[in-house]
Design a protein around this motif. Structure first.
Motif, PDB file in Angstrom:
ATOM      1  N   TYR A   1      -6.009  -3.505  -6.117  1.00 30.90           N
ATOM      2  CA  TYR A   1      -6.696  -4.399  -5.174  1.00 30.90           C
ATOM      3  C   TYR A   1      -7.596  -3.579  -4.249  1.00 30.90           C
ATOM      4  CZ  TYR A   1      -6.867  -7.538  -1.085  1.00 30.90           C
ATOM      5  OH  TYR A   1      -7.248  -8.295  -0.014  1.00 30.90           O
ATOM      6  N   ASP A   2      -7.147  -2.332  -3.980  1.00 32.36           N
ATOM      7  CA  ASP A   2      -7.999  -1.416  -3.213  1.00 32.36           C
ATOM      8  C   ASP A   2      -7.512   0.015  -3.441  1.00 32.36           C
ATOM      9  OD1 ASP A   2     -10.116  -0.716  -1.629  1.00 32.36           O
ATOM     10  OD2 ASP A   2      -9.064  -0.998   0.265  1.00 32.36           O
TER      11      ASP A   2
ATOM     12  N   ASN B   1      -8.350   3.849  -1.568  1.00 32.64           N
ATOM     13  CA  ASN B   1      -9.108   4.512  -0.524  1.00 32.64           C
ATOM     14  C   ASN B   1      -8.426   5.818  -0.170  1.00 32.64           C
ATOM     15  OD1 ASN B   1     -10.904   4.997   1.456  1.00 32.64           O
ATOM     16  ND2 ASN B   1     -10.412   3.204   2.720  1.00 32.64           N
TER      17      ASN B   1
ATOM     18  N   TYR C   1     -11.602  -5.317  -5.656  1.00 36.77           N
ATOM     19  CA  TYR C   1     -11.873  -3.867  -5.734  1.00 36.77           C
ATOM     20  C   TYR C   1     -13.146  -3.608  -6.547  1.00 36.77           C
ATOM     21  CZ  TYR C   1     -10.977   1.093  -6.793  1.00 36.77           C
ATOM     22  OH  TYR C   1     -11.078   2.450  -6.929  1.00 36.77           O
TER      23      TYR C   1
ATOM     24  N   THR D   1      -3.632   0.105  -3.043  1.00 39.43           N
ATOM     25  CA  THR D   1      -3.086  -1.181  -2.592  1.00 39.43           C
ATOM     26  C   THR D   1      -3.077  -2.137  -3.778  1.00 39.43           C
ATOM     27  OG1 THR D   1      -3.926  -0.834  -0.356  1.00 39.43           O
ATOM     28  CG2 THR D   1      -3.359  -3.093  -0.949  1.00 39.43           C
TER      29      THR D   1
ATOM     30  N   LYS E   1     -16.125  -4.385  -4.414  1.00 38.82           N
ATOM     31  CA  LYS E   1     -16.353  -3.315  -3.431  1.00 38.82           C
ATOM     32  C   LYS E   1     -17.062  -2.131  -4.092  1.00 38.82           C
ATOM     33  CE  LYS E   1     -13.589   0.123  -1.044  1.00 38.82           C
ATOM     34  NZ  LYS E   1     -12.257   0.572  -0.682  1.00 38.82           N
ATOM     35  N   GLN E   2     -16.587  -1.738  -5.275  1.00 35.46           N
ATOM     36  CA  GLN E   2     -17.189  -0.580  -5.954  1.00 35.46           C
ATOM     37  C   GLN E   2     -18.645  -0.844  -6.334  1.00 35.46           C
ATOM     38  OE1 GLN E   2     -14.488   0.670  -9.187  1.00 35.46           O
ATOM     39  NE2 GLN E   2     -13.915   2.312  -7.799  1.00 35.46           N
TER      40      GLN E   2
ATOM     41  N   SER F   1       0.845  -1.201   0.000  1.00 35.50           N
ATOM     42  CA  SER F   1       0.000   0.000   0.000  1.00 35.50           C
ATOM     43  C   SER F   1       0.870   1.237   0.000  1.00 35.50           C
ATOM     44  CB  SER F   1      -0.876   0.044   1.260  1.00 35.50           C
ATOM     45  OG  SER F   1      -1.695  -1.080   1.340  1.00 35.50           O
TER      46      SER F   1
END
Ligand SMILES: Cc1cc2nc3c(=O)[nH]c(=O)nc-3n(C[C@H](O)[C@H](O)[C@H](O)COP(=O)(O)OP(=O)(O)OC[C@H]3O[C@@H](n4cnc5c(N)ncnc54)[C@H](O)[C@@H]3O)c2cc1C
Ligand code: FES
Length: 238
Positions: free
Chosen positions: A53-54, A56, A114, A61, A117-118, A23
């Motif tokens: 992967y993420d 924020n 990801y 990340t 999540k979105q 990250s």
């Protein structure tokens, strides 16, 4: 948006077998699931591409699996180190307001977490299923993990049970091809994240060309610039 960036590493840890989570802070305001970044891994001059992967609040990340010099360089980075990367690159998944089955295999599951999540943040109903060769390769975050065999065998079962209106897939070539064939057979749109070893990563060298069917013509497209996400029914599969 400026594409060359520097990021300060805030975390690096082992996720599972041969796989690390990295990250870093960036000045990016947004990056779509399925888009990628290409990271400078000295002394290599060719940047290495990775999905997200993420993301924020500017913190990106990635999850990477060890392969060669580039990924071993990343593995040895420490908190506080700076990385140089190019992003956001390519076109991500076209997120439809439709019930979504998300299919991953191996490290291909990383950008799908990801995406999942979105989509969930938009209130879209999703089911994420992933396949891994071995138990210790499993990436957390899937609704169902198949160990051994192929995740393709589960796709029709989930179509029958969950009745998705769209399928998103990131996996090795053969899985992308077979899931696209299932989509055609069952009349469900499939979007696939394609992968090839990349040189420039920005649509210039033409090293990552694939063939795409447009009406009755076959046209060349670059995975890095025009993709990496394409409609499965348009790819001229080998
Ligand atoms: C759009 C895109 C997104 C990606 N996202 C991720 C991700 O989220 N996480 C992740 O772990 N990896 C991802 N990859 C793959 C990643 O880019 C490679 O694993 C990485 O570049 C390898 O660099 P290296 O220097 O460690 O290995 P190298 O020394 O370059 O290669 C080592 C060995 O791996 C093979 N190899 C290298 N790259 C690939 C590849 N792309 N496909 C198949 N074999 C390859 C080489 O042929 C060689 O045999 C992605 C690739 C693309 C194109
Ligand atoms: S890697 Fe150069 S055109 Fe895609």
């Amino acid at each position: 948006m400026k594409k060359l960036h520097e990021g300060k590493i805030i975390n690096i840890e082992k996720e599972c077998k041969d796989t690390y989570k990295l990250s870093f802070k960036s000045d990016l305001r947004d990056i779509e699931a399925g888009q990628f970044l290409s990271i400078l891994c000295p002394p290599k001059t060719l940047r290495r591409p990775f999905g997200v992967y993420d993301f924020n609040d500017g913190v990106i990340t990635i999850l990477f699996r060890l392969r060669g010099d580039g990924t071993n360089y990343l593995k040895n980075l420490k908190i506080g180190d700076t990385i140089n990367f190019n992003a956001p690159l390519g076109h991500g998944f076209i997120q439809k307001d439709k019930k979504a089955l998300i299919v991953g295999a191996g490290i291909g599951a990383a950008p799908l977490i990801y995406l999942n999540k979105q989509l969930k943040e938009k209130g879209i109903e999703t089911r994420l299923i992933s396949g891994f060769k071995e138990e210790d390769e499993v990436i957390k975050g899937s609704d169902y993990n198949k160990i051994g065999g192929t995740i393709v065998d589960e796709v029709e079962k989930y179509i029958d049970e969950f009745k998705p209106e769209v399928i998103y897939c990131c996996a090795p070539y053969i899985v992308l091809k077979l899931v696209s064939e299932i989509g055609l057979k069952r009349n469900i749109e499939v979007q696939v994240a394609m992968e090839k070893i990349m040189a420039c990563g920005i649509g210039v060298c033409r090293g990552c060309i694939i063939q795409i069917k447009k009406k009755d013509k076959i046209e060349n497209r670059s995975i890095c610039g025009d993709g990496p996400v394409f409609y499965g029914c348009e790819v001229a599969w080998e």
